[in-house]
Design an enzyme around this catalytic site. Sequence first.
Site, short mmCIF file in Angstrom:
data_model
loop_
_atom_site.label_atom_id
_atom_site.label_comp_id
_atom_site.label_asym_id
_atom_site.label_seq_id
_atom_site.Cartn_x
_atom_site.Cartn_y
_atom_site.Cartn_z
N GLY A 58 0.82 -1.20 0.00
CA GLY A 58 0.00 0.00 0.00
C GLY A 58 0.85 1.25 0.00
O GLY A 58 2.06 1.21 0.25
N CYS A 59 0.21 2.37 -0.27
CA CYS A 59 0.96 3.64 -0.36
C CYS A 59 1.49 4.09 1.00
O CYS A 59 2.68 4.37 1.15
CB CYS A 59 0.08 4.72 -1.00
SG CYS A 59 -1.57 4.86 -0.30
N TYR A 60 0.63 4.15 2.00
CA TYR A 60 1.10 4.52 3.35
C TYR A 60 2.17 3.55 3.86
O TYR A 60 3.19 3.99 4.41
CB TYR A 60 -0.07 4.56 4.33
CG TYR A 60 -0.93 5.79 4.27
CD1 TYR A 60 -0.40 7.07 4.44
CD2 TYR A 60 -2.31 5.69 4.09
CE1 TYR A 60 -1.20 8.20 4.42
CE2 TYR A 60 -3.13 6.82 4.07
CZ TYR A 60 -2.57 8.07 4.24
OH TYR A 60 -3.37 9.19 4.22
#
Length: 344
Positions: free
Chosen positions: A147-149
């Site tokens: 994921g991005c985070y």
Amino acid sequence: MKVSIVGASGYSGLELIKLLQNHPHFKVQSLLTSSKAGRNVSEEYPHLMHIQHQFEEIHPEKIAEECDVVFLATPSGVSSELAPQLMKLGLKVIDLSGDLRLKNSDFYKKWYKKKPAPEAILKEAVYGLSEWNKERIQKANIIANPGCYPTATLLGLAPLIKNGYCDGSDIIVDAKSGVSGAGRSASLATSYSEVNENFKIYKVHEHQHIPEIEQQLEEWTAGIEPIEFSTHLVPMTRGIMATIYIKPKNPVTTKELHELYTSSYEEKHFVRVQPINQYPCTKQVYGSNYCDIGVGYNERTNKITIVSVIDNLMKGAAGQAVQNANLLFGLEETEGLMGVPLYP
């Protein structure tokens, strides 16, 4: 290699189209979506007028006949059903959704509130944090793109955790994202009048990326405590900034930390460590596959501060997916990804 993109009409799918159109070794064979099948790409997206493709329905057998690798840029809950079908047909799969990241299916049900993928697929899926899982990615058949985070957070924490500078207790992550992180589907929460000139926290204590981050930290070092992880929506289109606070086992200096990060990432093309006492902003990675990191030590509080920034649609999604595809097929890791960040 011929490529299919499932979920090609979303922001991550569109970013994949852009990257793969300019890639020297991959050719986009088909663009698949359940919502816009039969329409020309340029009808929906005028910026892609030069691309002669129609969106198609999703038929796994047809994909297998035409392609070598499939990117799944789908919402959560789709890949868990589609990935096993594609795997049985002998395709390599790179999944950009969250469906294959969590090894514990009960965690997936709790945090995503959806039916998990089959256990066999979860066991086989390799977590695609490119900088720190390269050897396993190169041998994989199915990759769970981070994921991005988690990408911003884990790249920020890795040198400390993997080298024993911190025991993994009392980690605080204060993260902010641009609106594109919520996807392209219309919603009140991301409408202009709700987001413009506004700054808000969301999914307090319940963000689905929390167990993903903790799972990888636990793999690096046993005994990681639950992290404090807060996410905020910023009125900008792209970008993530993760500001991380962690206590070291023993007092350190900023110079020592800078040397640690520089040596940890000196051979990793897409992580750039800032000079001492400088911290990155999201604009400096806009439109690129870079993660820029700044680090410093606060003697007064005995806390380390790490600031990690990425473009959520690039290093946080499509860019890292292409980076993983390069590794998967034995290509140079940087192929098709060395574009300079957009500025201003």
